[in-house]
Write an enzyme that holds these catalytic residues in place. Structure first.
Site, PDB file in Angstrom:
ATOM      1  N   GLY A  11      -2.664   0.452  -5.829  1.00 49.85           N
ATOM      2  CA  GLY A  11      -2.219   1.687  -6.643  1.00 49.85           C
ATOM      3  C   GLY A  11      -0.410   1.567  -6.805  1.00 49.85           C
ATOM      4  N   CYS A  12      -0.014   2.703  -6.963  1.00 51.34           N
ATOM      5  CA  CYS A  12       1.271   3.012  -7.243  1.00 51.34           C
ATOM      6  C   CYS A  12       2.141   2.396  -6.045  1.00 51.34           C
ATOM      7  CB  CYS A  12       1.519   4.226  -7.187  1.00 51.34           C
ATOM      8  SG  CYS A  12       3.669   4.718  -7.356  1.00 51.34           S
ATOM      9  N   PHE A  13       3.243   1.401  -6.337  1.00 52.08           N
ATOM     10  CA  PHE A  13       3.819   0.841  -5.063  1.00 52.08           C
ATOM     11  C   PHE A  13       4.644   1.886  -4.281  1.00 52.08           C
ATOM     12  CE2 PHE A  13       6.571  -1.644  -8.396  1.00 52.08           C
ATOM     13  CZ  PHE A  13       7.195  -0.475  -9.028  1.00 52.08           C
ATOM     14  N   TRP A  14       5.118   2.996  -5.106  1.00 53.92           N
ATOM     15  CA  TRP A  14       5.950   4.098  -4.236  1.00 53.92           C
ATOM     16  C   TRP A  14       5.210   4.415  -2.991  1.00 53.92           C
ATOM     17  CZ3 TRP A  14       6.797   7.574  -8.890  1.00 53.92           C
ATOM     18  CH2 TRP A  14       7.963   6.908  -9.884  1.00 53.92           C
TER      19      TRP A  14
END
Length: 176
Positions: A11-14
Site C-alpha cells: 500500500g502507501c509507502f508513508w
C-alpha cells in the site's frame, strides 16, 4: 554487523515507512518505486497507475538483530495481503501487495511464511513474490513523511493506527 536489504510493497509507502522505522535492527527505511517499466518515475506518474511500479520501502537491516523472517511477518501484520491492488482507500496497481526478494534465501523464507499464513487465512493471498528489480528512490518530500506530517489527516486516520498497532504487537522489534 550483517546488513541486508529487504523490499516490501504493502500500500502507501508513508504507512510502511512509518511502521518499519519502529523496528529495532532496521538501519534505514527508504520509500520508492519498483516493479514497473518506466525508468526514474515521478510520484505523479505513479499516482496515474500507468508505470507498473508499486510504492515500496527498501529496508537496510541488521540480520543479527532482526531476521528477514520477522520482517516478512511484520509486513503481513500491517496490511491486507488478500486485497488485489488496494489497501483501504488506496486503489491501483501501485498499492499492490508485493515482496521483492534480494536472494533465493529470501524467496524461500517469504514463500514459507506465506504458506503458513495462507493455511490460516479465510481468503486467498494475492501478495506477489518476485526477485528484486531496479529500485527508484521517491522524491525527498516522501522521506520521513509521517514524522514530518503526523497531524495531516491521512497520517492521523491511516498511518498513526498502523504505527500504534506495530508498537503494540512488536514492541521488542520481533514478532512474538
Amino acid at each position: 554487523m550483517a546488513l541486508e536489504i529487504a523490499t516490501f510493497g504493502g500500500g502507501c509507502f508513508w504507512c510502511t515507512e512509518a511502521v518499519f522505522q519502529q523496528i529495532r535492527g532496521i538501519k534505514s527505511v527508504e520509500p520508492g518505486y519498483s516493479g514497473g517499466q518506466v525508468d526514474n518515475p515521478s510520484y505523479e506518474q505513479i499516482c496515474e497507475g500507468s508505470t507498473g511500479h508499486a510504492e515500496v520501502v527498501r529496508l537496510i537491516f541488521d540480520n543479527a538483530v532482526v531476521s528477514y523472517k520477522a520482517l516478512v511477518e511484520i509486513f503481513f501484520a500491517i496490511h491486507d495481503p488478500t486485497t488485489l491492488n488496494r489497501q483501504g482507500g488506496d486503489v491501483g496497481t501501485q498499492y499492490r501487495s508485493v515482496i521483492f526478494c534480494q536472494t533465493e534465501q529470501q524467496m524461500t523464507c517469504a514463500t514459507t511464511v506465506m504458506a503458513e499464513l495462507a493455511a490460516k487465512s479465510e481468503k486467498p493471498l494475492v501478495t506477489a513474490l518476485e526477485m528484486a528489480p531496479v529500485f527508484y528512490p521517491a522524491e525527498d518530500y516522501h522521506h520521513n513523511y509521517f514524522k514530518m506530517n503526523s497531524r495531516q489527516r491521512y497520517c492521523t486516520l491511516v498511518v498513526a493506527p498502523k504505527v500504534a498497532q506495530v508498537r503494540q504487537l512488536f514492541s521488542t522489534g520481533q514478532p512474538a
